[in-house]
Design an enzyme around this catalytic site. Structure first.
Site, short mmCIF file in Angstrom:
data_model
loop_
_atom_site.label_atom_id
_atom_site.label_comp_id
_atom_site.label_asym_id
_atom_site.label_seq_id
_atom_site.Cartn_x
_atom_site.Cartn_y
_atom_site.Cartn_z
N ASP A 290 21.82 16.03 10.64
CA ASP A 290 20.51 15.46 10.93
C ASP A 290 19.43 16.17 10.11
O ASP A 290 19.63 17.28 9.63
CB ASP A 290 20.24 15.62 12.43
N ASP A 349 14.49 7.30 15.70
CA ASP A 349 15.09 7.48 17.02
C ASP A 349 14.61 6.40 17.98
O ASP A 349 13.47 5.92 17.89
CB ASP A 349 14.69 8.83 17.62
#
Length: 445
Positions: A290, A349
């Protein structure tokens, strides 16, 4: 690089539409009316963290990072402007009105100009098919089903929380292949093999999960370094340097400024190998990496490679280190990642809230994740398996029915991120149904 005008296109301004592709996973992408303009970051810190750091953050019109398409709105063919070699160079492509019915296209690098089809989705799919053929990309490996700790526990997850959900998955007979331990297990960003006080032993926990019949996954932000980490204190020479010689700023999150790891430094690259090969040796075989835009942060490096070459070198080392492990990218420069990943997050997200808190469409929310996820649907089954982000359907999630429907439409990686014990009857049924389905090979519209 100098900016060059390569086209002036006659459009029907009231009906013409422009597709712009964002730089990384969280950067907004979508198709917009020609008289509008594309989304912009709210503030400079957001610009570095979620958009292309070196690009101009404001201005009229539209800006595609390596990819932009124009539907002129008059029945004419869609026109696609795309990077010639997107894994090596990603030019910025800007489209602005230069007259009442004229759209000007300016670029700062090598771009191919295609006229392809009657709609934007089909034109993007055709371009992607050509990229697959040029790079001889194999069909993506199918994704396992996943339970992830992030969207309930966030950074406060404990070893006991992980185990509770392993047991609950068994009790509920959920078709979950991988238990993914997300952010919160590590002592600091950069100190990946040192644990927070909430975990005793990743190796032992991984062994327990495997004995329970599940695979083990882990979250790592390999190219970010916390200034308070032991890595930063012991090896400041491993950090990318800015113009003033100080560590290059890679964004602000977790309440602190963040630095970028220099993957051109041989010792830093060896450290990455040690981290990931150690985890693989513990039986972890699913890796979500990430915030990896940080591997392409501009700045002075130990070696002479360009930021994009340095980024690919770092990811390639991780791939080598995990053997046959499954690799999911997130916060990744999209086009430079072609050919490196099994699966890719293609949106910001999600989150319990429907709207982004400050209106910035790079920020966590169901709407932002849906808009950009749909805009990158053409990549699924071509470049990788698309990850629309996790299914969250506990009762307090706003518009959870809409979010579950989006995850189902995307047909990509399926991951649950609720505390399983918190699901009501509807949420449990939806989770079981989506984790148990076989996704289509490709979704383009």
């Amino acid at each position: 690089m100098a900016v060059t005008r390569i086209a002036e296109i006659e459009i029907a301004p009231d009906t013409a539409r422009i597709y712009e592709h964002g730089w990384q996973s969280w950067s907004p992408s979508g198709t917009y009316p020609a008289l509008d303009r594309g989304p912009h970051p709210v503030g400079e810190r957001r610009h570095v963290l979620c958009y292309r750091p070196e690009s101009v953050s404001d201005g009229p019109g539209f800006r595609g990072e390596g990819l932009l398409a124009v539907d002129p709105g008059d029945g004419g063919a869609v026109q696609v402007f795309a990077a010639v070699s997107p894994v090596e160079q990603v030019p910025s492509i800007r489209a602005t009105l230069s007259g009442p019915t004229t759209l000007a296209v300016d670029v700062d690098g090598d771009v191919e100009w295609r006229r392809d089809g009657e709609d934007i989705v089909g034109a993007l799919a055709a371009w992607a098919d050509d990229i697959v053929a040029r790079h001889s990309l194999p069909a993506p490996r199918p994704a396992p089903t996943v339970w992830c700790s992030w969207y309930h526990y966030f950074t406060q997850v404990t070893e006991d929380d992980i185990w509770e959900n392993v047991e609950m998955a068994e009790r509920l007979d959920l078709p979950i292949d991988v238990i993914q331990i997300d952010d919160g297990y590590q002592a600091a960003l950069g100190d990946w093999l040192s644990l927070s006080g909430r975990f005793a032993s990743l190796e032992a926990l991984a062994g327990r999960i495997r004995e329970a019949g599940r695979r083990v996954g882990i979250w790592v932000a390999p190219f970010l370094v916390d200034p308070a980490s032991r890595l930063a204190a012991d090896h400041p020479e491993w950090l990318v340097r800015g113009v003033d010689g100080a560590p290059a700023f890679a964004g602000h999150n977790w309440g602190t400024d963040l630095y970028a790891l220099d993957t051109t430094h041989p010792a830093a690259l060896a450290y990455l190998h040690d981290v990931f090969s150690t985890m693989a040796g513990w039986g972890i075989d699913y890796f979500k990496i990430d915030f990896i835009y940080a591997g392409a942060i501009p700045g002075g490096r130990y070696g002479s490679e360009s930021p994009l070459a340095a980024y690919r070198r770092g990811v390639e080392m991780i791939r080598t280190s995990i053997g046959d492990g499954y690799l999911l990218g997130c916060g990744a420069p999209i086009l430079p990642s072609i050919g490196l990943f099994d699966a890719m997050r293609v949106s910001p997200d999600t989150g319990p809230e429907y709207l982004p808190s400050d209106g910035d469409f790079s920020q966590p929310s169901i709407l932002a994740a849906t808009v950009t996820g749909e805009a990158r649907a053409f990549q699924h089954g071509r470049f990788w398996v698309n990850d629309p982000d996790c299914l969250i359907v506990r009762p307090e999630v706003e518009r959870r029915v809409e979010w579950a429907a989006h995850v189902e439409r995307c047909g990509g990686l399926m991951a649950s991120s609720d505390r399983l014990a918190s699901l009501d009857a509807w949420g449990l049924e939806r989770t079981r149904s989506l984790l148990g389905r076989t996704p289509p090979a490709r979704f383009v519209s």
